[in-house]
Scaffold this active site. Structure first.
Site, PDB file in Angstrom:
ATOM      1  N   GLU A  23      -2.582   0.226   5.005  1.00 30.53           N
ATOM      2  CA  GLU A  23      -2.797   1.671   4.878  1.00 30.53           C
ATOM      3  C   GLU A  23      -4.212   2.039   5.310  1.00 30.53           C
ATOM      4  O   GLU A  23      -5.168   1.457   4.817  1.00 30.53           O
ATOM      5  CB  GLU A  23      -2.536   2.110   3.434  1.00 30.53           C
ATOM      6  CG  GLU A  23      -1.087   1.910   3.022  1.00 30.53           C
ATOM      7  CD  GLU A  23      -0.776   2.393   1.607  1.00 30.53           C
ATOM      8  OE1 GLU A  23      -1.723   2.765   0.869  1.00 30.53           O
ATOM      9  OE2 GLU A  23       0.411   2.410   1.250  1.00 30.53           O
ATOM     10  N   HIS A  37       0.776   7.929   1.135  1.00 34.98           N
ATOM     11  CA  HIS A  37       0.638   7.410  -0.236  1.00 34.98           C
ATOM     12  C   HIS A  37       0.250   8.527  -1.202  1.00 34.98           C
ATOM     13  O   HIS A  37      -0.719   8.426  -1.967  1.00 34.98           O
ATOM     14  CB  HIS A  37      -0.393   6.274  -0.285  1.00 34.98           C
ATOM     15  CG  HIS A  37      -0.165   5.333  -1.431  1.00 34.98           C
ATOM     16  ND1 HIS A  37      -0.504   4.003  -1.380  1.00 34.98           N
ATOM     17  CD2 HIS A  37       0.369   5.531  -2.666  1.00 34.98           C
ATOM     18  CE1 HIS A  37      -0.206   3.405  -2.531  1.00 34.98           C
ATOM     19  NE2 HIS A  37       0.326   4.326  -3.325  1.00 34.98           N
TER      20      HIS A  37
END
Length: 317
Positions: free
Chosen positions: A265, A283
Site C-alpha cells: 500500500e 484502505h
C-alpha cells in the site's frame, strides 16, 4: 517523571481535541506524528527510544523498532489488526499490546456493502463514463436473492450480516471458530471453505492477517469459485494472492472484485490497476468520523490503564 506517549495515526488529529485531554489529565507528555503520514521503520525507531507508550496505526512496529524501545510499556493499537506489530518481540520485552475490537466494525461493514453494490452495478464505470461525456447503459446485477459467503465471523462479519437483513440472501459462513448459537439466531449456515467458494455469488473476507492466513485465497481456492462471482476484501491485503486474483479476473473467471486493502500500500505497481472490473479504495474501511472517535477513545483508555498499572480492557494475548 511524567510518562511520554507517541501517537502515530494521522486520523487521530481529527479527534485529538476530544482525546488528548484524557492523557493530559494524567500528566502524560504527548508527542504527535511529526511526518503526517505512515512512519517508516527507521523513523519510528528514532522516535520510540524514550517513549513509555505508543498509540499506533499501521506503522511497522518491528523487532528492529522495539530494540530501540528502552522504556516502552504498552503498544496501543488504533484498530484491531496487529499484523504490523512484532508480538513475539513485544512479549519478550514485557511490552503489553492492546487493540480496539468493535470500534470500527460498522464502518468497515458499511464500506463492504458499498463495494458490493459498486461492483455489481458498475457504479464506478458509469460515473467515470458520464464525466467523460458518454451516456452508456451498464447492465449490472442485483444482490437480492443471491448467496453471500462471509469468510470470518468476527465483529465485522457479524455486523455485515445485520446490515444485509432484508435482501433475501442465503448466507454461508466460514470460520475456524464456530458460533453455532449465533448462526442459528441469524439463520446462517457454517460450511467448509470449499463449499462456500463453490456456492457463493459474492464472497466477503473478514479475517486477520497471520502466518496462517497469508495468501489464504490463492490459485487453489480461486479454482473452486463459481464463474461470475464477486470477491470483496476489506480486511488485509496479504490474505489474497493478488497475482492469482488478477489472473482470475483477467480470464473472466470472476465478475469483479472490490478491494480496500492490498499487499503493498499504495498499490502503485499492481497489475490490478489495469482492470476495469476491480473497484479500489485506499484502505478507508475504518475511516469514518464515528469510527475514528471510537478507536481513539478506546486506544487512549487502553494505554492509560497499562501505564497506571491496571489491566487494560482489550489486551492482545
Amino acid at each position: 517523571m511524567a510518562f511520554k506517549v507517541l501517537i502515530t495515526p494521522r486520523s487521530f488529529e481529527t479527534v485529538k481535541d476530544k482525546c488528548i485531554g484524557l492523557l493530559e489529565k494524567e500528566n502524560f507528555e504527548v508527542v504527535m506524528n511529526p511526518y503526517g503520514r505512515v512512519l517508516t521503520e527507521e523513523e519510528l525507531a528514532g522516535l520510540i527510544e524514550e517513549m513509555d507508550g505508543i498509540i499506533v496505526g499501521i506503522d511497522p512496529v518491528t523487532s528492529k523498532v522495539l530494540e530501540k524501545a528502552k522504556r516502552l510499556k504498552v503498544i496501543s493499537k488504533y484498530g484491531v489488526g496487529v499484523d504490523n506489530i512484532d508480538l513475539e518481540k513485544a512479549k519478550e520485552k514485557g511490552i503489553l499490546v492492546t487493540n480496539t475490537p468493535g470500534a470500527n466494525s460498522n464502518a468497515v461493514a458499511e464500506l463492504t456493502l458499498g463495494l458490493i453494490f459498486t461492483v455489481l452495478r458498475k457504479i464506478n464505470l458509469s460515473d467515470r463514463k458520464t464525466r467523460e461525456g458518454s451516456w452508456e447503459r451498464f447492465v449490472g446485477y442485483e444482490l437480492s436473492g443471491k448467496t453471500l459467503g462471509i469468510i470470518g465471523t468476527g465483529n465485522i462479519g457479524r455486523r455485515l450480516v445485520k446490515l444485509l437483513k432484508g435482501f433475501d440472501l442465503r448466507i454461508l459462513c466460514y470460520d475456524k471458530d464456530l458460533d453455532l448459537e449465533w448462526a442459528a439466531e441469524e439463520g446462517i449456515i457454517y460450511v467448509s471453505l470449499e463449499e462456500l467458494l463453490k456456492n457463493s455469488d459474492v464472497i466477503s473476507i473478514h479475517m486477520p492477517l497471520t502466518k496462517e492466513t497469508y495468501h489464504f485465497i490463492s490459485d487453489k481456492e480461486l479454482s473452486f469459485v463459481k464463474p461470475g462471482a464477486v470477491i470483496i476484501n476489506t480486511s488485509r491485503g496479504g490474505i489474497i494472492d493478488e497475482m492469482a486474483l488478477y489472473n482470475a479476473l483477467k480470464e473472466g473467471k470472476l465478475l469483479g472484485a472490490g478491494l480496500d486493502v492490498f499487499e503493498k500500500e499504495p498499490p502503485i505497481d499492481s497489475p490490478l490497476l489495469n482492470l476495469e472490473n476491480v473497484v479500489m479504495t485506499s484502505h478507508i474501511g475504518a475511516h469514518t468520523q464515528e469510527a475514528t472517535e471510537n478507536m481513539a477513545k478506546m486506544a487512549v483508555e487502553n494505554l492509560i490503564s497499562v501505564l497506571k498499572g491496571e489491566k487494560p480492557k482489550f489486551l492482545v494475548e
